[in-house]
Write a protein that holds these residues in place. Structure first.
Motif, short mmCIF file in Angstrom:
data_model
loop_
_atom_site.label_atom_id
_atom_site.label_comp_id
_atom_site.label_asym_id
_atom_site.label_seq_id
_atom_site.Cartn_x
_atom_site.Cartn_y
_atom_site.Cartn_z
N GLU A 63 5.97 9.93 -16.44
CA GLU A 63 5.04 8.87 -16.04
C GLU A 63 5.28 8.43 -14.60
N VAL A 64 6.55 8.28 -14.23
CA VAL A 64 6.87 7.88 -12.87
C VAL A 64 6.39 8.93 -11.88
N ASP A 65 6.63 10.19 -12.18
CA ASP A 65 6.17 11.28 -11.31
C ASP A 65 4.66 11.28 -11.18
N ASP A 66 3.98 11.12 -12.32
CA ASP A 66 2.51 11.11 -12.31
C ASP A 66 1.97 9.93 -11.49
N LEU A 67 2.55 8.75 -11.70
CA LEU A 67 2.11 7.58 -10.95
C LEU A 67 2.40 7.72 -9.46
N SER A 68 3.53 8.30 -9.14
CA SER A 68 3.88 8.53 -7.74
C SER A 68 2.88 9.48 -7.09
N ASP A 69 2.54 10.54 -7.80
CA ASP A 69 1.55 11.49 -7.29
C ASP A 69 0.19 10.81 -7.08
N ARG A 70 -0.21 10.01 -8.06
CA ARG A 70 -1.50 9.32 -7.95
C ARG A 70 -1.52 8.36 -6.77
N LEU A 71 -0.42 7.62 -6.58
CA LEU A 71 -0.34 6.70 -5.45
C LEU A 71 -0.38 7.45 -4.12
N SER A 72 0.33 8.57 -4.06
CA SER A 72 0.34 9.37 -2.84
C SER A 72 -1.06 9.88 -2.51
N GLU A 73 -1.76 10.37 -3.53
CA GLU A 73 -3.13 10.85 -3.33
C GLU A 73 -4.05 9.73 -2.88
N LEU A 74 -3.88 8.57 -3.51
CA LEU A 74 -4.72 7.42 -3.16
C LEU A 74 -4.45 6.97 -1.73
N LEU A 75 -3.19 6.94 -1.36
CA LEU A 75 -2.83 6.54 0.00
C LEU A 75 -3.35 7.55 1.02
N ALA A 76 -3.28 8.82 0.68
CA ALA A 76 -3.77 9.86 1.60
C ALA A 76 -5.28 9.80 1.77
N SER A 77 -5.98 9.29 0.77
CA SER A 77 -7.45 9.26 0.83
C SER A 77 -8.00 7.95 1.38
N THR A 78 -7.13 7.00 1.72
CA THR A 78 -7.63 5.73 2.25
C THR A 78 -7.31 5.62 3.74
N ASP A 79 -8.06 4.78 4.39
CA ASP A 79 -7.82 4.48 5.80
C ASP A 79 -6.48 3.74 5.89
N THR A 80 -5.59 4.23 6.72
CA THR A 80 -4.23 3.67 6.78
C THR A 80 -4.20 2.22 7.23
N ASP A 81 -5.26 1.74 7.87
CA ASP A 81 -5.30 0.34 8.32
C ASP A 81 -6.04 -0.57 7.34
N SER A 82 -6.53 -0.01 6.23
CA SER A 82 -7.32 -0.82 5.30
C SER A 82 -6.45 -1.72 4.44
N ALA A 83 -7.09 -2.73 3.85
CA ALA A 83 -6.39 -3.65 2.94
C ALA A 83 -5.88 -2.89 1.71
N GLN A 84 -6.66 -1.91 1.26
CA GLN A 84 -6.26 -1.11 0.10
C GLN A 84 -4.97 -0.34 0.40
N ALA A 85 -4.86 0.23 1.58
CA ALA A 85 -3.66 0.95 1.97
C ALA A 85 -2.46 0.01 2.05
N ALA A 86 -2.68 -1.21 2.52
CA ALA A 86 -1.60 -2.19 2.60
C ALA A 86 -1.09 -2.55 1.20
N ILE A 87 -2.00 -2.67 0.25
CA ILE A 87 -1.62 -2.97 -1.13
C ILE A 87 -0.81 -1.82 -1.71
N ILE A 88 -1.26 -0.59 -1.47
CA ILE A 88 -0.54 0.58 -1.98
C ILE A 88 0.85 0.64 -1.37
N ARG A 89 0.95 0.41 -0.07
CA ARG A 89 2.28 0.44 0.59
C ARG A 89 3.18 -0.64 0.00
N SER A 90 2.63 -1.82 -0.29
CA SER A 90 3.45 -2.90 -0.86
C SER A 90 3.95 -2.53 -2.26
#
Length: 93
Positions: A63-90
């Motif tokens: 589960e941890v591996d899967d969630l990590s992969d999903r977060l990485s994919e989500l972060l890669a697909s978002t604008d690095t300066d967006s609010a969504q990216a900031a939430i993911i980084r947090s």
């Protein structure tokens, strides 16, 4: 007596735990593993508790591996300066 027990006793046995301590540890594991928690009133063997605990830990790792992969994919697909990216980084910190 198994050779492992023999070696333990020959080496001083200072790390041995009593049967009561072992039973207490197995009981604590049984309380932690959801699959076993529901069977609390049933008598479950120590080997079954250990087997289910290992399965549970493997599933948690997956589960941890899967969630990590999903977060990485989500972060890669978002604008690095967006609010969504900031939430993911947090979430990753």
């Amino acid at each position: 007596m198994s050779s492992r027990r023999s070696r333990s006793r020959q080496s001083g046995g200072s790390s041995r735990i009593s049967e009561d301590q072992m039973a207490d540890l197995v009981s604590k594991l049984q309380q932690l593993v959801p699959e076993l928690r529901s069977r609390r009133s049933d008598k479950v063997s120590a080997s079954k508790v250990l087997q289910e605990t290992c399965n549970y830990i493997r599933n948690l790792h997956k589960e941890v591996d899967d969630l990590s992969d999903r977060l990485s994919e989500l972060l890669a697909s978002t604008d690095t300066d967006s609010a969504q990216a900031a939430i993911i980084r947090s979430l990753l910190m």
